[in-house]
Design a protein around this motif. Structure first.
Motif, PDB file in Angstrom:
ATOM      1  N   ALA A 133       0.838  -1.203   0.000  1.00 29.94           N
ATOM      2  CA  ALA A 133       0.000   0.000   0.000  1.00 29.94           C
ATOM      3  C   ALA A 133       0.872   1.253   0.000  1.00 29.94           C
ATOM      4  O   ALA A 133       0.595   2.212  -0.729  1.00 29.94           O
ATOM      5  N   LEU A 134       1.932   1.221   0.785  1.00 31.07           N
ATOM      6  CA  LEU A 134       2.848   2.365   0.820  1.00 31.07           C
ATOM      7  C   LEU A 134       3.523   2.535  -0.542  1.00 31.07           C
ATOM      8  O   LEU A 134       3.670   3.652  -1.049  1.00 31.07           O
ATOM      9  N   TYR A 135       3.908   1.413  -1.110  1.00 32.54           N
ATOM     10  CA  TYR A 135       4.559   1.454  -2.413  1.00 32.54           C
ATOM     11  C   TYR A 135       3.663   2.129  -3.452  1.00 32.54           C
ATOM     12  O   TYR A 135       4.118   2.913  -4.279  1.00 32.54           O
ATOM     13  N   GLU A 136       2.391   1.814  -3.360  1.00 31.08           N
ATOM     14  CA  GLU A 136       1.448   2.341  -4.344  1.00 31.08           C
ATOM     15  C   GLU A 136       0.952   3.750  -4.016  1.00 31.08           C
ATOM     16  O   GLU A 136       0.280   4.378  -4.830  1.00 31.08           O
ATOM     17  N   ASP A 137       1.275   4.194  -2.827  1.00 26.89           N
ATOM     18  CA  ASP A 137       0.864   5.542  -2.432  1.00 26.89           C
ATOM     19  C   ASP A 137       1.963   6.543  -2.803  1.00 26.89           C
ATOM     20  O   ASP A 137       3.016   6.593  -2.170  1.00 26.89           O
ATOM     21  N   GLY A 164      13.958   8.351   6.006  1.00 27.55           N
ATOM     22  CA  GLY A 164      12.919   8.309   7.029  1.00 27.55           C
ATOM     23  C   GLY A 164      12.295   9.653   7.314  1.00 27.55           C
ATOM     24  O   GLY A 164      12.025   9.992   8.463  1.00 27.55           O
ATOM     25  N   ASP A 165      12.037  10.407   6.260  1.00 28.29           N
ATOM     26  CA  ASP A 165      11.388  11.708   6.455  1.00 28.29           C
ATOM     27  C   ASP A 165      10.028  11.710   5.755  1.00 28.29           C
ATOM     28  O   ASP A 165       9.445  10.657   5.545  1.00 28.29           O
ATOM     29  N   THR A 166       9.569  12.905   5.408  1.00 27.86           N
ATOM     30  CA  THR A 166       8.222  12.995   4.833  1.00 27.86           C
ATOM     31  C   THR A 166       8.199  12.762   3.323  1.00 27.86           C
ATOM     32  O   THR A 166       7.125  12.657   2.731  1.00 27.86           O
ATOM     33  N   ARG A 167       9.372  12.659   2.710  1.00 19.18           N
ATOM     34  CA  ARG A 167       9.407  12.449   1.260  1.00 19.18           C
ATOM     35  C   ARG A 167       9.112  10.998   0.917  1.00 19.18           C
ATOM     36  O   ARG A 167       9.382  10.085   1.714  1.00 19.18           O
ATOM     37  N   PRO A 168       8.569  10.758  -0.244  1.00 22.63           N
ATOM     38  CA  PRO A 168       8.175   9.399  -0.620  1.00 22.63           C
ATOM     39  C   PRO A 168       9.353   8.516  -1.042  1.00 22.63           C
ATOM     40  O   PRO A 168       9.259   7.285  -0.963  1.00 22.63           O
ATOM     41  N   ASP A 169      10.412   9.094  -1.466  1.00 20.82           N
ATOM     42  CA  ASP A 169      11.541   8.310  -1.968  1.00 20.82           C
ATOM     43  C   ASP A 169      12.116   7.396  -0.897  1.00 20.82           C
ATOM     44  O   ASP A 169      12.425   7.848   0.213  1.00 20.82           O
ATOM     45  N   CYS A 170      12.242   6.118  -1.230  1.00 20.09           N
ATOM     46  CA  CYS A 170      12.628   5.147  -0.194  1.00 20.09           C
ATOM     47  C   CYS A 170      13.381   3.961  -0.792  1.00 20.09           C
ATOM     48  O   CYS A 170      12.852   3.221  -1.611  1.00 20.09           O
ATOM     49  N   PRO A 171      14.617   3.769  -0.355  1.00 26.35           N
ATOM     50  CA  PRO A 171      15.433   2.664  -0.872  1.00 26.35           C
ATOM     51  C   PRO A 171      14.874   1.287  -0.490  1.00 26.35           C
ATOM     52  O   PRO A 171      15.123   0.303  -1.196  1.00 26.35           O
ATOM     53  N   ILE A 172      14.134   1.224   0.600  1.00 27.54           N
ATOM     54  CA  ILE A 172      13.555  -0.066   1.017  1.00 27.54           C
ATOM     55  C   ILE A 172      12.540  -0.516  -0.026  1.00 27.54           C
ATOM     56  O   ILE A 172      12.596  -1.636  -0.537  1.00 27.54           O
ATOM     57  N   LEU A 173      11.625   0.392  -0.353  1.00 25.34           N
ATOM     58  CA  LEU A 173      10.619   0.063  -1.360  1.00 25.34           C
ATOM     59  C   LEU A 173      11.275  -0.158  -2.727  1.00 25.34           C
ATOM     60  O   LEU A 173      10.855  -1.036  -3.480  1.00 25.34           O
ATOM     61  N   VAL A 178       7.684   3.748   6.025  1.00 21.73           N
ATOM     62  CA  VAL A 178       8.330   2.509   5.576  1.00 21.73           C
ATOM     63  C   VAL A 178       9.457   2.150   6.539  1.00 21.73           C
ATOM     64  O   VAL A 178       9.582   1.003   6.986  1.00 21.73           O
ATOM     65  N   LYS A 179      10.236   3.152   6.861  1.00 19.91           N
ATOM     66  CA  LYS A 179      11.391   2.928   7.730  1.00 19.91           C
ATOM     67  C   LYS A 179      10.969   2.401   9.101  1.00 19.91           C
ATOM     68  O   LYS A 179      11.595   1.495   9.643  1.00 19.91           O
ATOM     69  N   ARG A 180       9.922   2.982   9.624  1.00 19.37           N
ATOM     70  CA  ARG A 180       9.453   2.536  10.947  1.00 19.37           C
ATOM     71  C   ARG A 180       9.069   1.061  10.930  1.00 19.37           C
ATOM     72  O   ARG A 180       9.469   0.276  11.789  1.00 19.37           O
ATOM     73  N   GLN A 202      18.695  -9.826   8.465  1.00 20.80           N
ATOM     74  CA  GLN A 202      19.115  -8.727   9.326  1.00 20.80           C
ATOM     75  C   GLN A 202      20.091  -7.799   8.595  1.00 20.80           C
ATOM     76  O   GLN A 202      19.931  -6.577   8.621  1.00 20.80           O
ATOM     77  N   ALA A 203      21.064  -8.395   7.931  1.00 14.04           N
ATOM     78  CA  ALA A 203      22.086  -7.608   7.242  1.00 14.04           C
ATOM     79  C   ALA A 203      21.456  -6.774   6.125  1.00 14.04           C
ATOM     80  O   ALA A 203      21.698  -5.565   6.023  1.00 14.04           O
ATOM     81  N   THR A 204      20.632  -7.425   5.308  1.00 14.94           N
ATOM     82  CA  THR A 204      19.979  -6.725   4.208  1.00 14.94           C
ATOM     83  C   THR A 204      19.115  -5.588   4.723  1.00 14.94           C
ATOM     84  O   THR A 204      19.181  -4.456   4.254  1.00 14.94           O
ATOM     85  N   LEU A 205      18.312  -5.929   5.723  1.00  8.97           N
ATOM     86  CA  LEU A 205      17.357  -4.965   6.243  1.00  8.97           C
ATOM     87  C   LEU A 205      18.066  -3.806   6.939  1.00  8.97           C
ATOM     88  O   LEU A 205      17.673  -2.637   6.789  1.00  8.97           O
TER      89      LEU A 205
END
Lengths: 128, 128
Positions: A67-71, B113-122, A79-81, B101-104
């Motif tokens: 859902a986050l991915y699509e938002d 981890g801010d308000t921007r949508p850009d995210c390496p996890i996703l 996501v980080k949390r 654990q290592a990957t994550l």
DNA sequence: ATTGACCTTCCAGTGACTGGAAGCCCTATT
DNA sequence: AATAGGGCTTCCAGTCACTGGAAGGTCAAT
């Protein structure tokens, strides 16, 4: 795209893909014959699921991540949390397993492992 | 001894103790009123179970361990083998978790981890 | 027409409990 | 004697994420 092709592409078993449909993670189309028809987006979602599951996220976490991915307006903080919470659980789990590992390794080392009945492993388990 | 007393002694929840009876691990007596009556040997078995479960042995492994414990003519090699197999599984599990654990951990570090949508996890989960 | 590989649905089982409902039993208090 | 509370009983359902299997429809090639 039929289910076996998606399975090949994603590495997920067909059974798992059907299950993911059942719980509403993907909604493939249906062919006239009743066969599922997967679009690229479906396959992509399923690949996402597969990788998230590989990282140990629960299905519900995966649902949230999708859902986050699509938002488009998500905050990466959300996501980080989620990832950090999951990481904490992994850390905890590893610590538990390492504790078992240490105890067990010690006991195994102590055990002669021959034909005699005397055994420190059983002695430990039977202690008061 | 009533079930709550055994629960207190062993640290196992009453529900779990009833479950262990159901699957044949213990056979407490019954009082005239239908209440379970646990002997010392029952409590001891349950304590054994609790400790073995704490070390991560499956119920079936515990059953085997209990049988070995009660067998005067056991060979400690049998106990040791079971423990070693279990230890190997623990090692494997730890390795898997450490890989997650290592990957994550890496991904979490990368994420602002801010308000921007850009995210390496996703981004990682969505990769082809 | 038939084979064999697909696909479908539905049901049950996994492991080890855990929660909850309905109802009996025991003790103490009013 | 009635009642309140806690403890005990059984039985049923739910958890999590699939997985196996049965019964039967579909498709492409022989």
């Amino acid at each position: 795209m039929n289910i076996s092709e998606v399975a090949r592409q994603t590495g997920l078993p067909p059974k798992t893909i059907r299950y993911y449909e059942e719980i509403g993670l993907v909604q493939p189309l249906r062919d006239a014959n009743g066969y599922r028809v997967f679009r690229e987006t479906d396959a992509h979602k399923l690949g996402f699921m597969g990788r998230a599951r590989t990282l140990g996220f629960s299905i519900e976490d995966c649902r949230t991540l999708l859902a986050l991915y699509e938002d488009q307006h998500r905050a990466s903080a959300d996501v980080k949390r989620l990832a950090e919470e999951h990481l904490t659980q992994i850390d905890t789990k590893i610590a538990q397993l390492q504790s078992m590992q240490a105890t067990l390794r010690h006991l195994v080392e102590e055990c002669s492992g021959d034909t005699r009945p005397d055994c420190p492993i059983l002695r430990d388990l039977a202690k008061d």
